[in-house]
Design an enzyme around this catalytic site. Structure first.
Site, PDB file in Angstrom:
ATOM      1  CB  CYS A 133      -0.983   0.022   1.171  1.00  0.00           C
ATOM      2  SG  CYS A 133      -0.208  -0.080   2.791  1.00  0.00           S
TER       3      CYS A 133
ATOM      4  CG  HIS B 154      -4.117   0.544   4.867  1.00  0.00           C
ATOM      5  ND1 HIS B 154      -3.495  -0.248   3.918  1.00  0.00           N
ATOM      6  CD2 HIS B 154      -5.250   0.997   4.295  1.00  0.00           C
ATOM      7  CE1 HIS B 154      -4.225  -0.265   2.836  1.00  0.00           C
ATOM      8  NE2 HIS B 154      -5.300   0.478   3.020  1.00  0.00           N
TER       9      HIS B 154
END
Lengths: 585, 134
Positions: A215, A532
């Site tokens: 990510c 994240h």
């Protein structure tokens, strides 16, 4: 009533000042240069006086008034204390032509008739000259060449005006038209134009599959895919991956195609802007990047900012044109630097003698510290409470209780003059010894795209631990970078002067404005080791959340409340606020 | 404490400026108060004496620099700046004079100087006066 000199307001003179100038020209102001003294070294300008001379008002004989003005016509001193004493104004009334005076402690002009400050270029030039002579080692004081040198510092070769060519528009002829028609596929199916709904997703929005903790890569790629000049470069086929591979294998003569991050980028652009909405896997790019940054090649979570720097470096490596000038910061070398490279100026001033040493360094982004904890006022506000807060609140110092950190506050702190610790004494060329110094950063040249990186990850080698700073940082959608430019910082160092500084000299990039628009925000949620990254993109004034393969439209309040890690701003002139209708023309 | 300060040049004219403009004969006018009247026999007040002593020794300037530094560090300057900005925004840039701004921020400014800074400066002045007394 005022005009602009490269973004800075220049107040027009009052009628009394104009009158004074028409009778006396600039001679009195130039002569004032000898009356200026700088105290302490490198500090404020004031009017010189003899050691035992105590200026006092000619009318009331007070010496302790906050403001004392010396008339420029007769050198008489008067006080001006609003609402109580107007002896300076009385003098102007009694003696026509004696309206202009100078503040003895601040060396600023005052019109006693208008009862307001006035500004004059020649006067400010004299003050600045006095201050810079004080601050530099050269002893030459005559001639404009010396002044230029003193004020401008050493002008690096690469910052001089570059050769420009005239813009020549191009239209395809009939043969080229046919060729274009044959080789291309329509972006929009015009038969469906009537079916274009408001929820149609704009071009270039495509999810990126997570290939295993990637990510960090996806978030940066999404931002770059929509960085206007970067996107335009690749979509205009300025780096053709087929041609590049062909060229490389011709040079190398081996089957082993040279890895080129720009080629892989080109492939991603083609895939993402093809119109296909199925999430794409940037595997080839990941593999190429691993080859480039071998130490980061793993499926572990990486730092998005580190990836960003590494990637720009990778593109530079493969794309740089060896024939072009290698002047750092000009951005001539490759598209990565053309878009992101700016120049930072660093001034270190010796606190003993005032001598200032200036250096210029190129940079592709600016890393900002979040201010240290404000102390338990309980106002470390959660992001949610600021959803509807559009007001810019500047944090007003450690004693104030507002508690909100802002990007502007961080930039202000970045460009603030900072005392270097006694363990970091700087070698002063004038004193020839290590002295305590004052350091100040400013931006000499703005890039096309400014990337601000918020230092949220703290690594302490002493305590052998790392931690993440979650504090909310408020960031604006539009940003004016004027206060952080070298010209502004220099200007404020000399006080209220309208003298032009070397930062005002015309450089190719200074023609662009200082106004920037936000177009991408990379956010990080979670802990240092288990977090994240998500990117928010601003397209046609709508915000889209890019969470790996999932792209959703979101309200701007969500973006404002998000925890910004990297913010991307593009020069306003390059930012197209597209119309709502996405149909092909 | 010295009561008579005859040695002080009570200057109602800025000497350097006077000298600098000596070259411009046509614009150098007679000052409003004649030179002879400059050194008066009037008895200076205690406040005046202290002020003059501070200026003579250069201590006033040092104190001013110290005060400036402290007021910047504690955010007072930024606070005043914000007040001025807000006022100018409201009134319009061309409708504001320095006097307006001074009038605006003086009461709030005086009131919001932190006590620690006042204490520090008072202490410095006290120390200076004790060392200056004969």
């Amino acid at each position: 009533m005022s005009s602009k000199i490269s973004g800075h307001i220049s107040p027009q003179p009052c009628p009394h000042l104009l009158d004074f100038r028409s009778h006396n020209g600039s001679k009195p102001f130039r002569a004032l240069q000898d009356c200026i003294r700088i105290k302490p070294p490198g500090g404020r300008a004031a009017i010189r006086r003899e050691p035992s001379e105590v200026p006092r008002c000619g009318t009331c004989e007070e010496s302790s008034r906050p403001r004392l003005y010396a008339c420029i016509s007769c050198a008489a001193v008067f006080c001006h204390a609003p609402l109580l004493h107007f002896h300076a104004s009385d003098h102007a009334l009694s003696f026509p032509g004696h309206e202009i005076a100078v503040d003895v402690d601040r060396a600023e002009l005052f019109c006693c008739a208008c009862r307001d400050q006035v500004y004059d270029r020649d006067f400010d030039a004299a003050v600045v000259l006095a201050q810079t002579i004080n601050a530099t080692a050269t002893t030459s004081t005559s001639g404009s060449a010396a002044l230029q040198r003193n004020v401008a510092g050493s002008q690096p070769e690469n910052l001089r005006k570059r050769h420009r060519v005239d813009y020549r528009p191009w239209e395809p002829d009939s043969g080229e038209h046919i060729s274009i028609g044959n080789q291309s596929i329509p972006l929009h199916d015009s038969t469906n134009a009537s079916l274009v709904s408001l929820t149609q997703v704009p071009w270039g929005l495509r999810g990126l599959n997570n290939l295993g903790n990637t990510c960090f890569m996806n978030s940066i790629l999404q931002a770059l895919l929509h960085t206007p000049p970067f996107r335009n470069y690749f979509l205009s086929d300025r780096h053709n991956r087929y041609y590049c591979q062909q060229k490389n294998s011709a040079i190398n003569g081996t089957k082993n195609s040279r890895l080129c991050l720009a080629c892989d980028m080109d492939a991603i652009f083609s895939a993402v802007f093809s119109g296909d909405r199925i999430p794409y896997s940037p595997a080839k790019f990941l593999y190429s990047w691993w080859q480039h940054a071998a130490n980061l090649a793993s499926y572990e979570q990486q730092d998005a900012h580190e990836f960003f720097i590494s990637m720009l470096d990778g593109i530079h490596e493969k794309v740089k044109d060896k024939r072009k000038s290698r002047s750092p910061g000009s951005g001539d070398c490759c598209i990565a630097h053309r878009v992101f490279s700016g120049i930072l100026r660093s001034d270190v001033m010796c606190m003993a003698c005032g001598f200032t040493s200036t250096t210029y360094d190129p940079c592709v982004d600016i890393s900002l510290d979040l201010e240290p904890n404000q102390g338990g006022s309980g106002k470390s506000s959660s992001a949610k409470s600021h959803n509807s807060c559009n007001v810019e609140v500047d944090c007003m110092g450690p004693n104030q209780n507002c508690g909100i950190s802002t990007l502007k506050g961080c930039l202000e702190r970045f460009t603030r003059a900072e005392k270097l610790g006694s363990d970091q004494k700087f070698f002063c060329q004038k004193c020839q010894v290590r002295q305590e110094s004052l350091k100040q950063m400013s931006i000499r040249k703005l890039p096309l795209v400014s990337c601000f990186h918020v230092k949220r990850f703290e690594h302490s080698s002493i305590r052998k631990m790392s931690r993440k700073v979650d504090r909310y940082l408020q960031f604006p959608f539009s940003l004016d970078m004027t206060p952080y430019l070298s010209s502004s910082i220099l200007r404020s160092r000399f006080g209220n002067r309208i003298f032009p500084f070397d930062g005002d000299e015309q450089d190719a990039s200074n023609d662009l404005s200082t106004e920037f628009e936000l177009f991408a925000v990379v956010t990080h949620t979670g802990k240092l080791d288990a977090g994240h990254y998500v990117t928010y993109l601003r397209l046609s004034n709508q915000w889209y959340k890019c969470d790996d393969a999932w792209i959703t439209q979101v309200n701007e309040s969500i973006v404002r409340a998000a925890q910004g890690y990297m913010m991307f701003y593009v020069q306003k002139v390059l930012y197209y606020k597209e119309s709502e209708n996405q149909a092909a023309s | 404490m010295v009561k008579h300060l005859h040695h002080v040049k009570a200057s109602k004219r800025c000497r350097f400026i006077w000298r600098a403009f000596g070259i411009m004969k046509h614009s150098v006018n007679r000052p409003p108060t004649p030179d002879a009247a400059e050194d008066q026999g009037k008895e200076p007040t205690l406040q005046e004496i202290i002020n003059i002593k501070l200026i003579e020794s250069g201590e006033k300037e040092r104190l001013m620099e110290l005060l400036r530094e402290r007021l910047i560090d504690c955010g007072w300057k930024d606070e005043m700046k914000a007040l001025c900005r807000a006022y100018i925004k409201k009134k319009g840039r061309n409708n504001v004079t320095v006097d307006d701004l001074v009038h605006l921020i003086t009461p709030k400014g005086r009131a919001s100087v932190p006590d620690s800074i006042k204490a520090e400066l008072l202490q410095r002045i006290r120390t200076f006066l004790m060392s200056a007394a004969p």
